[in-house]
Motif scaffolding. Structure first.
Motif, PDB file in Angstrom:
ATOM      1  N   ALA A 122       0.856  -1.185   0.000  1.00 18.44           N
ATOM      2  CA  ALA A 122       0.000   0.000   0.000  1.00 18.44           C
ATOM      3  C   ALA A 122       0.892   1.234   0.000  1.00 18.44           C
ATOM      4  O   ALA A 122       1.334   1.711   1.054  1.00 18.44           O
ATOM      5  CB  ALA A 122      -0.920  -0.015   1.218  1.00 18.44           C
ATOM      6  N   THR A 123       1.164   1.757  -1.180  1.00 21.94           N
ATOM      7  CA  THR A 123       2.104   2.868  -1.291  1.00 21.94           C
ATOM      8  C   THR A 123       1.913   3.612  -2.602  1.00 21.94           C
ATOM      9  O   THR A 123       1.310   3.088  -3.553  1.00 21.94           O
ATOM     10  CB  THR A 123       3.556   2.354  -1.199  1.00 21.94           C
ATOM     11  OG1 THR A 123       4.444   3.467  -1.240  1.00 21.94           O
ATOM     12  CG2 THR A 123       3.895   1.416  -2.345  1.00 21.94           C
ATOM     13  N   ARG A 124       2.459   4.814  -2.626  1.00 21.66           N
ATOM     14  CA  ARG A 124       2.570   5.584  -3.867  1.00 21.66           C
ATOM     15  C   ARG A 124       3.926   5.289  -4.502  1.00 21.66           C
ATOM     16  O   ARG A 124       4.919   5.098  -3.795  1.00 21.66           O
ATOM     17  CB  ARG A 124       2.430   7.070  -3.582  1.00 21.66           C
ATOM     18  CG  ARG A 124       1.083   7.483  -3.002  1.00 21.66           C
ATOM     19  CD  ARG A 124       1.181   8.863  -2.384  1.00 21.66           C
ATOM     20  NE  ARG A 124       2.090   8.864  -1.246  1.00 21.66           N
ATOM     21  CZ  ARG A 124       2.704   9.943  -0.772  1.00 21.66           C
ATOM     22  NH1 ARG A 124       2.521  11.128  -1.357  1.00 21.66           N
ATOM     23  NH2 ARG A 124       3.511   9.857   0.273  1.00 21.66           N
ATOM     24  N   TYR A 125       3.934   5.271  -5.836  1.00 23.32           N
ATOM     25  CA  TYR A 125       5.160   5.004  -6.582  1.00 23.32           C
ATOM     26  C   TYR A 125       5.415   6.126  -7.591  1.00 23.32           C
ATOM     27  O   TYR A 125       4.471   6.769  -8.076  1.00 23.32           O
ATOM     28  CB  TYR A 125       5.041   3.721  -7.406  1.00 23.32           C
ATOM     29  CG  TYR A 125       4.845   2.433  -6.656  1.00 23.32           C
ATOM     30  CD1 TYR A 125       5.932   1.623  -6.339  1.00 23.32           C
ATOM     31  CD2 TYR A 125       3.574   1.990  -6.310  1.00 23.32           C
ATOM     32  CE1 TYR A 125       5.759   0.410  -5.694  1.00 23.32           C
ATOM     33  CE2 TYR A 125       3.382   0.784  -5.655  1.00 23.32           C
ATOM     34  CZ  TYR A 125       4.479  -0.005  -5.354  1.00 23.32           C
ATOM     35  OH  TYR A 125       4.309  -1.208  -4.718  1.00 23.32           O
ATOM     36  N   SER A 126       6.672   6.303  -7.951  1.00 22.04           N
ATOM     37  CA  SER A 126       7.025   7.034  -9.162  1.00 22.04           C
ATOM     38  C   SER A 126       8.094   6.223  -9.883  1.00 22.04           C
ATOM     39  O   SER A 126       8.908   5.536  -9.244  1.00 22.04           O
ATOM     40  CB  SER A 126       7.529   8.440  -8.852  1.00 22.04           C
ATOM     41  OG  SER A 126       8.740   8.408  -8.117  1.00 22.04           O
ATOM     42  N   SER A 127       8.083   6.293 -11.211  1.00 22.68           N
ATOM     43  CA  SER A 127       9.134   5.644 -11.992  1.00 22.68           C
ATOM     44  C   SER A 127       9.524   6.555 -13.139  1.00 22.68           C
ATOM     45  O   SER A 127       8.689   7.302 -13.675  1.00 22.68           O
ATOM     46  CB  SER A 127       8.682   4.274 -12.506  1.00 22.68           C
ATOM     47  OG  SER A 127       7.764   4.402 -13.574  1.00 22.68           O
ATOM     48  N   HIS A 128      10.813   6.483 -13.511  1.00 27.99           N
ATOM     49  CA  HIS A 128      11.376   7.371 -14.535  1.00 27.99           C
ATOM     50  C   HIS A 128      12.292   6.530 -15.416  1.00 27.99           C
ATOM     51  O   HIS A 128      13.225   5.891 -14.904  1.00 27.99           O
ATOM     52  CB  HIS A 128      12.142   8.519 -13.888  1.00 27.99           C
ATOM     53  CG  HIS A 128      11.374   9.186 -12.781  1.00 27.99           C
ATOM     54  ND1 HIS A 128      10.401  10.130 -13.016  1.00 27.99           N
ATOM     55  CD2 HIS A 128      11.414   8.995 -11.432  1.00 27.99           C
ATOM     56  CE1 HIS A 128       9.883  10.518 -11.866  1.00 27.99           C
ATOM     57  NE2 HIS A 128      10.477   9.838 -10.887  1.00 27.99           N
TER      58      HIS A 128
END
Length: 493
Positions: free
Chosen positions: A439-445
């Motif tokens: 249960a988390t927020r993610y970012s990917s680049h």
């Protein structure tokens, strides 16, 4: 498990290196691929490519394709807007539209690869050509180096870190219906079979899914055999020219119709997939209609058995699909909102409700971007009700609703006719952890290059960095970030 594939994969990579050397010796740098179709062979090549038997013709075609002649044939007729993009180097020339081989009014643009050309020297191949039946495929080996030692997930499809992998070996047999003409019914079909590690993601319950669901494999990122086979697509199309400006009715198992990304390697801007794509529906089995109202407007309606489930399986739930696609008169903008899956049933094997939209914008012939966002949720999912342990996915003694939101942007630049640069940035919020396990927020680049050695061989190096904000979601819960360097080769045949 992987050792048995090292030798054939090494041979394939050797073929790529040999082809590159041959290309360099014939001054390929001075040659450019046609923006919308593969160059035709000249008269000498056409006369010689059938000499020496089937295997000799097949191998010889790779050499010919490193230095094709200029294409002097006229572009095929079309009754759609001009293609907005150049392919290559972009993976497709048309704005996104699922559920059909190409937007209605666009001619068949499948290239002829070595297998089909070698077959054309035989009676069987000539019969196939007369009946517009095509056969082609590709093999995609890959390599990744990761800061994670146990798992790259939720990066996909290359979840096993620091190793060589056979991602896909695909064969397609297809007939593309002629939607340019408007005076008679026409038909098409597609049979696509995928073998490789990527079957972990494409598998539908009830279609040889025992390989994945009934073979626990301790230590693997998912259960199931490491390598498996998935008959990914099997559908028939009927084109009816007299409904509006043309309708295609599709019956069978088909790719889930929205999404910038696709399951098949050659159809993607980058090697890996966004988290948004990794955890959404992959295929559906049912009936789908695609109707062109005008050059700018297309509508789609369908009924299927829910996501990644065969209609004959007990987990099937009758579901509806509806989409509309609009393209601006300038051809510089596209908007494609979809209800990708809707029903009133509780969660059962990926039965999620999904609302998604994609916007595409072309800045000029070299630059364009694509942005996708969705809201997805499931009802009465076991373990996701009240009284669960905070931050622990699926820990509740009660069923409940779990939802997620994601948005991804692609910025794509055609450096020249052989090289594509893509930059992908995304945000994903798995609110209760039902899709990714955390249960988390993610970012990917991600930044990656697609380089065409020839029309038959593509190389895709890529660098990716990602972060989770509310939990340690990487390397099986040991860290909150990950960096991965990857390379794959797409070898068409």
């Amino acid at each position: 498990m992987v050792c048995r594939y090292v030798l054939p994969a090494t041979l394939l990579l050797g073929l790529a290196h040999a082809t590159q050397a041959l290309a360099e010796s014939t001054d390929v740098s001075a040659m450019a691929l046609s923006p919308t179709q593969i160059p035709a062979m000249d008269a000498v090549a056409a006369a010689s490519h059938c000499q020496g038997g089937f295997l000799s013709s097949f191998a010889h075609q790779y050499a010919l394709d490193t230095h094709p002649s200029a294409d002097g044939t006229a572009a095929p007729a079309r009754r759609a807007m001009d293609a907005p993009l150049s392919s290559p180097p972009f993976p497709g020339a048309e704005w996104q539209l699922g559920g059909v081989p190409a937007p209605i009014g666009v001619p068949d643009s499948n290239a002829q690869y070595p297998l089909e050309l070698a077959l054309s020297c035989t009676d069987v191949g000539q019969w196939m050509q007369r009946h517009r039946i095509e056969v082609f495929g590709w093999v995609t080996p890959s390599l990744n180096l990761s800061t994670s030692a146990r798992s790259n997930y939720p990066l996909s499809y290359n979840t096993r870190p620091n190793r060589f992998e056979l991602d896909q070996a695909v064969i397609n047999i297809t007939r593309v219906e002629d939607t340019v003409q408007t005076d008679h019914l026409d038909w098409g079909f597609n049979i696509s079979n995928l073998y490789g590690y990527d079957y972990h993601y494409t598998m539908a319950k009830g279609v040889f899914s025992n390989q994945l669901l009934n073979h626990p494999a301790p230590g693997q990122p998912t259960n199931g055999k490491a390598y498996g086979d998935d008959p990914m697509l099997f559908y028939g199309d009927l084109y009816i020219p007299w409904v509006a400006q043309g309708m295609v009715v599709r019956i069978g198992r088909y790719l889930s119709i929205p999404d910038i990304e696709a399951q098949f390697s050659p159809q993607n801007y980058l090697m890996t997939h966004s988290i948004l794509y990794t955890v959404d529906p992959y295929t559906q089995t049912g009936i789908l209609t695609t109707t062109r109202l005008s050059k700018q407007w297309t509508v789609q309606f369908g009924v299927n058995a829910s996501n990644d489930v065969a209609p004959w399986n007990h987990a099937a739930r009758p579901s509806l699909q509806a989409c509309v696609r609009w393209v601006s008169s300038s051809n510089n903008d596209m908007f494609y909102p979809c209800i990708n899956n809707w029903n009133r049933s509780d969660y059962n094997y990926n039965n999620v409700q999904m609302y998604v939209a994609t916007w595409g914008h072309r800045f000029n012939d070299r630059w364009h971007m694509l942005t996708e966002a969705y809201r997805m949720y499931g009802r009465q999912i076991p373990g996701y009700g009240p009284d669960g342990e905070p931050g622990v996915a699926g820990s509740s003694p009660y069923p409940g609703r779990a939802a997620e939101f994601g948005a991804v942007n692609y910025l794509n630049f055609a450096m020249d006719d052989r090289n594509l640069l893509s930059i992908r940035n995304e945000f994903y919020n798995d609110e209760k952890g039902q899709r990714t396990g955390y249960a988390t927020r993610y970012s990917s680049h991600t930044i990656g290059l697609t380089h065409y050695l020839s029309q038959d061989i593509e190389l895709q190096p890529e660098l990716r960095y990602e972060h989770s904000y509310d939990a340690n979601a990487y390397n099986r819960g040991r860290t909150n970030w990950q960096a991965v360097l990857l390379l794959d080769a797409i070898i068409h045949y």
